[in-house]
Design a protein around this motif. Structure first.
Motif, PDB file in Angstrom:
ATOM      1  N   HIS A  85       0.811  -1.198   0.040  1.00 40.96           N
ATOM      2  CA  HIS A  85      -0.128  -0.018  -0.052  1.00 40.96           C
ATOM      3  C   HIS A  85       0.880   1.272   0.084  1.00 40.96           C
ATOM      4  O   HIS A  85       2.004   1.423   0.750  1.00 40.96           O
ATOM      5  CB  HIS A  85      -0.898  -0.060   1.173  1.00 40.96           C
ATOM      6  N   ARG A  86       0.662   2.265  -1.101  1.00 36.67           N
ATOM      7  CA  ARG A  86       1.253   3.186  -1.082  1.00 36.67           C
ATOM      8  C   ARG A  86       0.186   4.643  -0.496  1.00 36.67           C
ATOM      9  O   ARG A  86      -0.460   4.882  -1.505  1.00 36.67           O
ATOM     10  CB  ARG A  86       2.006   3.693  -2.490  1.00 36.67           C
ATOM     11  N   PRO A  87       0.566   5.359   0.414  1.00 34.08           N
ATOM     12  CA  PRO A  87      -0.402   6.293   0.766  1.00 34.08           C
ATOM     13  C   PRO A  87      -0.293   7.460  -0.061  1.00 34.08           C
ATOM     14  O   PRO A  87       0.652   7.792  -0.713  1.00 34.08           O
ATOM     15  CB  PRO A  87       0.047   6.705   2.172  1.00 34.08           C
ATOM     16  N   ARG A  88      -1.514   8.278  -0.232  1.00 29.77           N
ATOM     17  CA  ARG A  88      -1.503   9.425  -1.283  1.00 29.77           C
ATOM     18  C   ARG A  88      -0.630  10.428  -0.669  1.00 29.77           C
ATOM     19  O   ARG A  88      -0.510  10.860   0.580  1.00 29.77           O
ATOM     20  CB  ARG A  88      -2.930   9.935  -1.072  1.00 29.77           C
ATOM     21  N   GLN A  89       0.172  11.100  -1.602  1.00 27.46           N
ATOM     22  CA  GLN A  89       1.216  12.134  -1.493  1.00 27.46           C
ATOM     23  C   GLN A  89       0.680  13.302  -1.635  1.00 27.46           C
ATOM     24  O   GLN A  89       1.075  14.384  -1.240  1.00 27.46           O
ATOM     25  CB  GLN A  89       2.305  11.990  -2.410  1.00 27.46           C
ATOM     26  N   SER A  90      -0.500  13.486  -2.734  1.00 26.34           N
ATOM     27  CA  SER A  90      -1.079  14.654  -2.841  1.00 26.34           C
ATOM     28  C   SER A  90      -2.437  14.434  -3.510  1.00 26.34           C
ATOM     29  O   SER A  90      -2.676  13.146  -3.873  1.00 26.34           O
ATOM     30  CB  SER A  90      -0.377  15.613  -3.850  1.00 26.34           C
ATOM     31  N   GLY A  91      -3.318  15.524  -3.685  1.00 28.06           N
ATOM     32  CA  GLY A  91      -4.747  15.135  -4.193  1.00 28.06           C
ATOM     33  C   GLY A  91      -5.927  15.530  -3.303  1.00 28.06           C
ATOM     34  O   GLY A  91      -5.520  15.711  -2.125  1.00 28.06           O
ATOM     35  N   VAL A  92      -7.072  14.986  -3.645  1.00 26.61           N
ATOM     36  CA  VAL A  92      -7.998  15.264  -2.715  1.00 26.61           C
ATOM     37  C   VAL A  92      -8.139  14.474  -1.549  1.00 26.61           C
ATOM     38  O   VAL A  92      -8.533  14.836  -0.321  1.00 26.61           O
ATOM     39  CB  VAL A  92      -9.568  14.771  -3.706  1.00 26.61           C
ATOM     40  N   LYS A  93      -7.809  13.069  -1.793  1.00 27.80           N
ATOM     41  CA  LYS A  93      -7.804  12.205  -0.415  1.00 27.80           C
ATOM     42  C   LYS A  93      -6.703  12.648   0.446  1.00 27.80           C
ATOM     43  O   LYS A  93      -7.066  12.414   1.762  1.00 27.80           O
ATOM     44  CB  LYS A  93      -7.334  10.773  -1.030  1.00 27.80           C
ATOM     45  N   LYS A  94      -5.578  13.062   0.134  1.00 27.98           N
ATOM     46  CA  LYS A  94      -4.625  13.420   0.780  1.00 27.98           C
ATOM     47  C   LYS A  94      -5.103  14.620   1.624  1.00 27.98           C
ATOM     48  O   LYS A  94      -5.007  14.579   3.104  1.00 27.98           O
ATOM     49  CB  LYS A  94      -3.203  13.829   0.150  1.00 27.98           C
ATOM     50  N   ASP A  95      -5.859  15.419   1.095  1.00 25.78           N
ATOM     51  CA  ASP A  95      -6.017  16.671   1.796  1.00 25.78           C
ATOM     52  C   ASP A  95      -7.313  16.635   2.900  1.00 25.78           C
ATOM     53  O   ASP A  95      -7.134  16.958   3.985  1.00 25.78           O
ATOM     54  CB  ASP A  95      -6.884  17.785   0.702  1.00 25.78           C
TER      55      ASP A  95
ATOM     56  N   THR B  89      -5.591  14.978   5.661  1.00 23.38           N
ATOM     57  CA  THR B  89      -5.039  16.131   6.400  1.00 23.38           C
ATOM     58  C   THR B  89      -6.077  16.907   7.221  1.00 23.38           C
ATOM     59  O   THR B  89      -5.849  17.139   8.530  1.00 23.38           O
ATOM     60  CB  THR B  89      -4.246  17.078   5.578  1.00 23.38           C
ATOM     61  N   LYS B  90      -7.110  17.214   6.951  1.00 22.70           N
ATOM     62  CA  LYS B  90      -8.348  17.912   7.530  1.00 22.70           C
ATOM     63  C   LYS B  90      -8.620  17.107   8.625  1.00 22.70           C
ATOM     64  O   LYS B  90      -8.768  17.773   9.787  1.00 22.70           O
ATOM     65  CB  LYS B  90      -9.385  18.220   6.501  1.00 22.70           C
TER      66      LYS B  90
ATOM     67  N   GLU C 125      -6.222  16.677  16.244  1.00 24.32           N
ATOM     68  CA  GLU C 125      -5.258  17.278  16.980  1.00 24.32           C
ATOM     69  C   GLU C 125      -5.669  18.373  18.007  1.00 24.32           C
ATOM     70  O   GLU C 125      -5.510  18.844  19.061  1.00 24.32           O
ATOM     71  CB  GLU C 125      -4.329  17.765  15.952  1.00 24.32           C
ATOM     72  N   ASP C 126      -6.971  19.203  17.108  1.00 25.86           N
ATOM     73  CA  ASP C 126      -7.529  20.341  17.919  1.00 25.86           C
ATOM     74  C   ASP C 126      -8.349  19.938  19.070  1.00 25.86           C
ATOM     75  O   ASP C 126      -8.574  20.515  20.122  1.00 25.86           O
ATOM     76  CB  ASP C 126      -8.411  20.995  16.934  1.00 25.86           C
ATOM     77  N   LYS C 127      -8.993  18.737  18.971  1.00 27.55           N
ATOM     78  CA  LYS C 127     -10.008  18.077  20.153  1.00 27.55           C
ATOM     79  C   LYS C 127      -8.832  18.097  21.097  1.00 27.55           C
ATOM     80  O   LYS C 127      -9.253  18.027  22.377  1.00 27.55           O
ATOM     81  CB  LYS C 127     -10.707  16.996  19.595  1.00 27.55           C
ATOM     82  N   ASN C 128      -8.097  17.068  20.878  1.00 31.55           N
ATOM     83  CA  ASN C 128      -7.098  16.610  22.128  1.00 31.55           C
ATOM     84  C   ASN C 128      -5.540  17.116  21.934  1.00 31.55           C
ATOM     85  O   ASN C 128      -5.021  16.146  21.350  1.00 31.55           O
ATOM     86  CB  ASN C 128      -7.284  15.161  22.092  1.00 31.55           C
ATOM     87  N   PRO C 129      -5.041  18.251  22.033  1.00 29.13           N
ATOM     88  CA  PRO C 129      -3.673  18.408  21.625  1.00 29.13           C
ATOM     89  C   PRO C 129      -2.800  18.057  22.806  1.00 29.13           C
ATOM     90  O   PRO C 129      -1.620  17.732  22.190  1.00 29.13           O
ATOM     91  CB  PRO C 129      -3.569  20.086  21.839  1.00 29.13           C
ATOM     92  N   LYS C 130      -3.152  17.548  23.883  1.00 28.38           N
ATOM     93  CA  LYS C 130      -2.212  16.680  24.807  1.00 28.38           C
ATOM     94  C   LYS C 130      -1.766  15.541  24.272  1.00 28.38           C
ATOM     95  O   LYS C 130      -0.787  14.998  24.666  1.00 28.38           O
ATOM     96  CB  LYS C 130      -2.623  16.474  26.059  1.00 28.38           C
TER      97      LYS C 130
END
Length: 361
Positions: free
Chosen positions: A9-19, A22-23, A29-34
């Protein structure tokens, strides 16, 4: 039949799925920064400190560069124990820059190496006083090391002297590599000497390898590589040299009346020194220190025409006429300066006549 192998399996480096991923990750991370903080506070502190140290390493305190528009020649000192090939290296470099064949090396040798750079080569004798004098004025040190013998005491002594005088740039040169007949031994020796050299200077210090001598000089390709490095090297101004005037004498003349010297051999002498001025300005009646002669007062100082000027108009490369050399103490151009006289060599042909065997013309 063998089962068909599936691709990894090669994870996406760019494109819609990658974005999208990331979101999604950012939301978590925002929900639980610790959850994404370092486990150890000490580790975080160490990482932050290391990052700051790396940033500080890159920074250099800004120094005022006082070099004029037409800078004086760069001083390159060739240093090493006896029989390591210092004279041969200077002869090879001079031949590469100017097409001149030097038979003997005395005093500084200045050559034009490029459109905006001149180089003065000085050979360092195997003497502590000479080493101290060289360390005070050199911009670049070519440190010669006999690969068949290894590091000698003179090398370490010179490095200690350099540390006191601001530590100018150093390039190591390994010679006598042709004495190794076994390729494996040669490779291991190179590696060992390189790491020892790095220990003394800094990790990654440049080290050149020169093999055997051909027709009294080192191979052209190796000398060409070394000369290119010397020609493009940049130098950081050293504080002491930047704030003091100093002059490296190319030649010296004794102006004292010969009759006065004959009457009293230990009388006060009037001596003229010729050379390029470096650092700040020098004025008449200044007190100057001459190594070996103590503190003296300047009677007069004057500007002379440049004996080895930079080319006025040069294209991509220098022409043969622009490749100048100035070596007053050596035998260049048939003129030889001595302590008390100037000799001019006039080449001529001497033929023997048949009628009178003892007569030459």
């Amino acid at each position: 039949m063998d089962a068909k192998e599936h691709k990894a399996h090669r994870p996406r480096q760019s494109g819609v799925k990658k974005d999208k991923k990331t979101k999604k990750q950012k939301k978590i991370e925002d929900k639980n920064p610790k959850a994404f903080a370092p486990l150890s506070g000490r580790k975080a502190e160490k990482l932050a400190r290391r990052k700051q140290e790396l940033i500080q390493k890159k920074l250099h305190a800004p120094l005022v560069d006082r070099t004029p528009v037409e800078p004086p020649p760069t001083v390159v000192a060739v240093v090493g124990p006896p029989q390591t090939g210092k004279s041969t290296l200077i002869k090879s470099l001079v031949k590469r820059y100017t097409k001149h064949n030097l038979t003997e090396i005395n005093g500084p040798i200045t050559v034009v190496s490029g459109k905006k750079r001149r180089i003065t080569f000085i050979e360092c004798a195997n003497d502590m006083n000479c080493m101290i004098d060289i360390a005070k004025i050199t911009d670049l040190v070519l440190l010669l090391i006999d690969a068949s013998f290894g590091f000698e005491m003179e090398t370490f002594e010179f490095l200690n002297i350099l540390q006191v005088h601001g530590f100018p740039k150093i390039m190591g040169v390994l010679t006598h590599l042709d004495k190794f007949k076994n390729n494996k031994t040669l490779k291991s020796t190179k590696k060992r000497l390189k790491h020892r050299f790095w220990t003394e200077i800094y990790q990654g210090a440049k080290l050149f390898y020169l093999s055997g001598i051909i027709n009294g000089r080192y191979p052209n390709q190796e000398i060409q590589n070394l000369s290119r490095f010397i020609s493009v090297m940049k130098f950081r101004p050293l504080i002491w040299r930047n704030t003091h005037p100093y002059l490296v004498a190319d030649r010296i003349e004794d102006l004292t009346d010969p009759e006065e010297v004959r009457m009293n051999p230990i009388c006060d002498r009037t001596v003229t020194l010729y050379g390029y001025l470096r650092g700040t300005n020098m004025k008449p009646n200044m007190k100057v220190h001459i190594p070996g002669a103590g503190d003296q007062y300047l009677a007069d100082i004057s500007i002379l025409p440049d004996p080895c000027p930079l080319p006025d108009k040069a294209r991509k490369s220098l022409s043969e006429k622009q490749k100048l050399i100035y070596a007053p103490m050596s035998d260049v151009g048939g003129v030889m300066y001595d302590k008390d006289a100037v000799y001019i060599n006039i080449p001529g042909n001497f033929t023997k006549t048949d009628d009178n065997e003892g007569y030459w013309k």
